[in-house]
Enzyme design. Structure first.
Site, PDB file in Angstrom:
ATOM      1  N   TYR A  38       0.643  -1.381  -0.459  1.00 15.62           N
ATOM      2  CA  TYR A  38      -0.040  -0.108  -0.496  1.00 15.62           C
ATOM      3  C   TYR A  38       1.461   1.296  -0.141  1.00 15.62           C
ATOM      4  O   TYR A  38       0.791   2.237  -0.265  1.00 15.62           O
ATOM      5  CB  TYR A  38      -1.457  -0.379   0.848  1.00 15.62           C
ATOM      6  CG  TYR A  38      -2.164  -0.666   1.310  1.00 15.62           C
ATOM      7  CD1 TYR A  38      -3.191  -0.430   0.539  1.00 15.62           C
ATOM      8  CD2 TYR A  38      -2.464  -2.353   1.607  1.00 15.62           C
ATOM      9  CE1 TYR A  38      -4.402  -1.227  -0.242  1.00 15.62           C
ATOM     10  CE2 TYR A  38      -3.151  -3.082   1.007  1.00 15.62           C
ATOM     11  CZ  TYR A  38      -4.441  -2.097   0.549  1.00 15.62           C
ATOM     12  OH  TYR A  38      -5.277  -3.077   0.685  1.00 15.62           O
ATOM     13  N   CYS A  92      -3.515   0.741  11.632  1.00 11.59           N
ATOM     14  CA  CYS A  92      -1.725   2.456  12.905  1.00 11.59           C
ATOM     15  C   CYS A  92      -2.445   2.492  13.414  1.00 11.59           C
ATOM     16  O   CYS A  92      -2.079   2.385  14.863  1.00 11.59           O
ATOM     17  CB  CYS A  92      -2.417   3.239  11.404  1.00 11.59           C
ATOM     18  SG  CYS A  92      -1.129   3.061   9.717  1.00 11.59           S
ATOM     19  N   LYS A 150       6.403   9.450  14.220  1.00 16.26           N
ATOM     20  CA  LYS A 150       5.357   8.420  13.745  1.00 16.26           C
ATOM     21  C   LYS A 150       4.066   8.048  14.584  1.00 16.26           C
ATOM     22  O   LYS A 150       3.654   7.863  14.192  1.00 16.26           O
ATOM     23  CB  LYS A 150       6.053   7.696  12.682  1.00 16.26           C
ATOM     24  CG  LYS A 150       4.962   6.828  12.058  1.00 16.26           C
ATOM     25  CD  LYS A 150       4.024   7.224  11.061  1.00 16.26           C
ATOM     26  CE  LYS A 150       3.425   6.222  10.760  1.00 16.26           C
ATOM     27  NZ  LYS A 150       2.160   6.813   9.886  1.00 16.26           N
TER      28      LYS A 150
HETATM   29  N1  NAD Z   1      -0.827   0.906   4.930  1.00 10.60           N
HETATM   30  C1  NAD Z   1      -0.691   2.471   5.446  1.00 10.60           C
HETATM   31  O1  NAD Z   1      -2.043   3.108   5.306  1.00 10.60           O
HETATM   32  C2  NAD Z   1       0.656   2.802   5.833  1.00 10.60           C
HETATM   33  C3  NAD Z   1       0.564   4.419   6.225  1.00 10.60           C
HETATM   34  C4  NAD Z   1       1.367   4.292   6.984  1.00 10.60           C
HETATM   35  C5  NAD Z   1       2.774   3.241   7.822  1.00 10.60           C
HETATM   36  N2  NAD Z   1       3.007   2.752   7.435  1.00 10.60           N
HETATM   37  C6  NAD Z   1       3.327   1.773   7.422  1.00 10.60           C
HETATM   38  O2  NAD Z   1       4.050   0.690   5.862  1.00 10.60           O
HETATM   39  C7  NAD Z   1       4.891  -0.201   5.860  1.00 10.60           C
HETATM   40  C8  NAD Z   1       4.434  -0.142   5.111  1.00 10.60           C
HETATM   41  O3  NAD Z   1       2.928  -0.903   5.310  1.00 10.60           O
HETATM   42  P1  NAD Z   1       2.291  -0.878   3.641  1.00 10.60           P
HETATM   43  O4  NAD Z   1       0.686  -1.034   3.563  1.00 10.60           O
HETATM   44  O5  NAD Z   1       2.453  -1.158   2.644  1.00 10.60           O
HETATM   45  O6  NAD Z   1       2.110  -3.020   4.300  1.00 10.60           O
HETATM   46  P2  NAD Z   1       2.030  -3.912   2.882  1.00 10.60           P
HETATM   47  O7  NAD Z   1       1.652  -5.246   4.034  1.00 10.60           O
HETATM   48  O8  NAD Z   1       1.074  -3.551   1.866  1.00 10.60           O
HETATM   49  O9  NAD Z   1       3.057  -4.522   1.910  1.00 10.60           O
HETATM   50  C9  NAD Z   1       4.073  -5.162   2.512  1.00 10.60           C
HETATM   51  C10 NAD Z   1       4.398  -5.426   1.432  1.00 10.60           C
HETATM   52  O10 NAD Z   1       6.141  -5.717   1.359  1.00 10.60           O
HETATM   53  C11 NAD Z   1       6.354  -7.000   1.011  1.00 10.60           C
HETATM   54  N3  NAD Z   1       7.925  -8.266   1.600  1.00 10.60           N
HETATM   55  C12 NAD Z   1       8.161  -8.407   2.674  1.00 10.60           C
HETATM   56  N4  NAD Z   1       9.057  -8.636   3.269  1.00 10.60           N
HETATM   57  C13 NAD Z   1       9.599  -8.429   2.245  1.00 10.60           C
HETATM   58  C14 NAD Z   1      11.313  -8.614   2.320  1.00 10.60           C
HETATM   59  N5  NAD Z   1      11.941  -9.456   2.901  1.00 10.60           N
HETATM   60  N6  NAD Z   1      11.589  -8.057   0.699  1.00 10.60           N
HETATM   61  C15 NAD Z   1      10.618  -7.533   0.163  1.00 10.60           C
HETATM   62  N7  NAD Z   1       9.194  -7.655   0.064  1.00 10.60           N
HETATM   63  C16 NAD Z   1       8.743  -7.664   1.386  1.00 10.60           C
HETATM   64  C17 NAD Z   1       5.280  -8.124   0.724  1.00 10.60           C
HETATM   65  O11 NAD Z   1       5.089  -8.906   0.480  1.00 10.60           O
HETATM   66  C18 NAD Z   1       4.804  -6.301   1.038  1.00 10.60           C
HETATM   67  O12 NAD Z   1       3.924  -6.998  -0.797  1.00 10.60           O
HETATM   68  C19 NAD Z   1       4.508  -0.406   7.543  1.00 10.60           C
HETATM   69  O13 NAD Z   1       5.583  -0.654   8.504  1.00 10.60           O
HETATM   70  C20 NAD Z   1       3.296   0.403   7.719  1.00 10.60           C
HETATM   71  O14 NAD Z   1       2.602   0.934   9.158  1.00 10.60           O
HETATM   72  C21 NAD Z   1       1.555   2.087   6.547  1.00 10.60           C
END
Ligand code: NAD
Length: 400
Positions: free
Chosen positions: A12, A257, A203
Site C-alpha cells: 500500500y 495504524c 510517527k
Molecule cells: N498502509 C498505510 O496506510 C500505511 C500508512 C503509514 C505507514 N505504513 C507503514 O508502512 C509499512 C508498509 O505498510 P504497507 O501497508 O505498504 O504494507 P503491505 O503489507 O501492503 O506491503 C508490504 C509488502 O512488503 C512485501 N515484503 C515483505 N517482506 C519483504 C522482504 N523481505 N523483501 C521484499 N518485500 C517484502 C510484502 O510481500 C508486501 O507486498 C508498514 O510499516 C506500515 O505500518 C502504512
C-alpha cells in the site's frame, strides 16, 4: 543500466511511492518477495485498491522507469517499505525490516542512501545501522542512513504523498541532509529534518495521540451510559467551549495504524506510557462493552416479548464509508455476538463490500426492515437516512 532507486516492499505504501518516483523519470526497481505482486506490476497493473495508482504505474512501467523483481540489484538509494506488525504479545516485529536490510547489505557502496519508511519502534534505524556495519565495517562514514515515516490516508495516497509534510531523521546530520535532498525531488510538502529516533517516535506519537483522544470520547460514552446522559449532545455542548475539541465515540478503534502503533511505544516503555497504554485498553474495552450491551438488550427484549429478537448488525468496516475491515472493532463485535448466541437471527450488513468469506451479508434496508433491534456499529452515510421505529442501539452517533 542499474536503477537509481530500489524500493523493498511493494504494498500500500511501497508501490505508490515507487510509482511517484518513477513518474519523475527516475529509474526505480521495486522488489517484493511475492512473485504474483512482481508479475502484476511488470504487466503495468496493480494488486491494491488506490485511486489513480493504476494509471501512474501503467505509464511508468511502459516508459521503462518502473520494473519489479523478487531480487534487489545495486542502486544509489534504497527505501525499506515492508510490514512492521506486532507479535501476539503486542511486541513489535521488525523481522521484515531486518530481512529486507540483510538482502541489500551486500549491494551497498560508498555514497549510497538507505532509508526506512516502515513504521518502526524507536531505535530501529540505529539497529539497522549496526547490522550494516557489522558485516560491512568499511562503509562506516561512507553511506547515509535515515528514517522517513509515511503518514498518507488510504484512498488519497497519490495526493498526500506529494503534498504532506514529511519528518526526516538521519543517524547523523549529513544523512538527514542527503535524505531531504532525495525527497525534495518528489514531495511538495515541507521536509522537516531531525534525528532518526525523533522521526521514529514522531510517527508513533501521531497515531497514539489520535488513539488517546478517541479513548477519551469512548470513556465519556461509558460514563454517560451509566449516568443516563446523551453523550453526543454532551460532546456537542462541551465543544462550544473555544478551547475544547472532544472527538466522537465509536465502538472501539480499528485499522492497521491507530490500533497498532501505540503498542510500539508501550512495549518498549511500559512504565512511562501509562496514558498511551490505558487508551489502548479503553478502546479495546469499548468493543467488548458494545458486545455485552447487545446481549443485554436482546435479553430485555426476550423478557418483554416472550421471544428472541432478530437483530441487524450494521457495519463491519473500521471507519465510516470504507471497505477496509482490518483490526475492525465492528467485526470483533459481530464475531463476539455470534459466538455468544449461535442460533439467534442476525442480519449482518456492510454496504461497502459485496461479499464476505465468513459472514452472509444482507442489504442494509432489508436488514433494518426485518429486524426487531437495529445496532449501528459504523456511521456509514447511507445509514443516516433510515427511518426506524424499533429498538435502536447507536454506538457511533448515526442518529445523533
Ligand atoms: N498502509 C498505510 O496506510 C500505511 C500508512 C503509514 C505507514 N505504513 C507503514 O508502512 C509499512 C508498509 O505498510 P504497507 O501497508 O505498504 O504494507 P503491505 O503489507 O501492503 O506491503 C508490504 C509488502 O512488503 C512485501 N515484503 C515483505 N517482506 C519483504 C522482504 N523481505 N523483501 C521484499 N518485500 C517484502 C510484502 O510481500 C508486501 O507486498 C508498514 O510499516 C506500515 O505500518 C502504512
Amino acid at each position: 543500466m542499474n536503477p537509481e532507486v530500489v524500493t523493498i516492499g511493494l504494498g500500500y505504501i511501497g508501490l505508490p511511492t515507487s510509482a511517484l518516483i518513477a513518474s519523475h523519470g527516475t529509474n526505480v526497481l521495486g522488489v517484493d518477495i511475492n512473485q504474483k505482486v512482481v508479475d502484476t506490476i511488470n504487466q503495468g497493473k496493480i494488486h491494491i485498491v488506490e485511486p489513480d495508482l493504476d494509471k501512474i504505474v501503467s505509464a511508468a512501467v511502459s516508459k521503462g522507469n518502473l520494473t519489479a523483481s523478487t531480487k534487489a540489484i545495486p542502486a544509489e538509494v534504497y527505501l525499506i517499505v515492508v510490514p512492521t506488525p506486532f507479535k501476539g504479545n503486542h511486541e513489535p516485529d521488525i523481522s521484515f525490516v531486518e530481512a529486507a536490510t540483510n538482502g541489500i547489505i551486500p549491494l551497498l557502496k560508498k555514497g549510497d542512501l538507505y532509508i526506512i519508511e516502515s513504521t518502526s519502534p524507536i531505535g530501529t534505524t540505529e539497529k539497522m545501522q549496526k547490522l550494516i556495519f557489522a558485516s560491512r565495517p568499511e562503509l562506516e562514514g561512507a553511506i547515509h542512513i535515515a528514517y522517513c515515516p509515511e503518514r498518507v490516508l488510504p484512498g488519497n495516497v497519490m495526493y498526500e504523498l506529494v503534498e504532506n509534510d514529511r519528518v526526516i531523521g538521519g543517524v547523523d546530520e549529513l544523512s538527514t541532509k542527503k535524505a531531504i535532498a532525495f525527497y525534495r525531488k518528489y514531495v511538495k510538502g515541507e521536509l522537516h529534518g531531525t534525528n532518526a529516533r525523533t522521526a521514529e517516535m514522531c510517527k508513533l506519537v501521531e497515531n497514539s495521540s489520535r488513539d488517546v483522544q478517541i479513548a477519551f470520547a469512548n470513556e465519556l460514552s461509558l460514563i454517560c451510559d451509566k449516568a443516563d446522559i446523551n453523550v453526543w449532545e454532551l460532546i456537542n455542548l462541551a465543544n462550544k467551549h473555544p478551547r475544547v475539541n472532544i472527538l466522537q465515540p465509536g465502538c472501539g478503534v480499528g485499522g492497521h495504524c491507530i490500533a497498532v502503533d501505540p503498542y510500539f511505544i508501550v512495549s518498549d516503555y511500559p512504565m512511562e506510557s501509562k496514558i498511551i497504554g490505558t487508551a489502548r485498553e479503553v478502546n479495546n474495552y469499548k468493543s467488548f462493552w458494545c458486545a455485552e450491551k447487545i446481549q443485554n438488550e436482546k435479553l430485555k427484549f426476550e423478557i418483554k416479548h416472550g421471544r428472541k429478537p432478530s437483530i441487524a448488525l450494521m457495519g463491519l468496516a473500521f471507519k465510516p464509508n470504507i471497505d477496509d475491515l482490518r483490526e475492525s472493532p465492528a467485526k470483533y463485535i459481530v464475531n463476539k455476538v455470534l459466538q455468544n448466541d449461535n442460533n439467534g437471527e442476525y442480519f449482518i450488513v456492510e454496504p461497502n463490500i459485496k461479499e464476505h468469506n465468513v459472514f452472509k451479508l444482507t442489504d442494509y434496508k432489508i436488514a433494518a426492515e426485518k429486524s426487531d433491534i437495529v445496532v449501528f456499529l459504523v456511521a456509514h452515510d447511507v445509514f443516516k437516512h433510515l427511518t426506524l421505529n424499533k429498538v435502536v442501539i447507536d454506538f457511533c452517533g448515526v442518529k445523533n
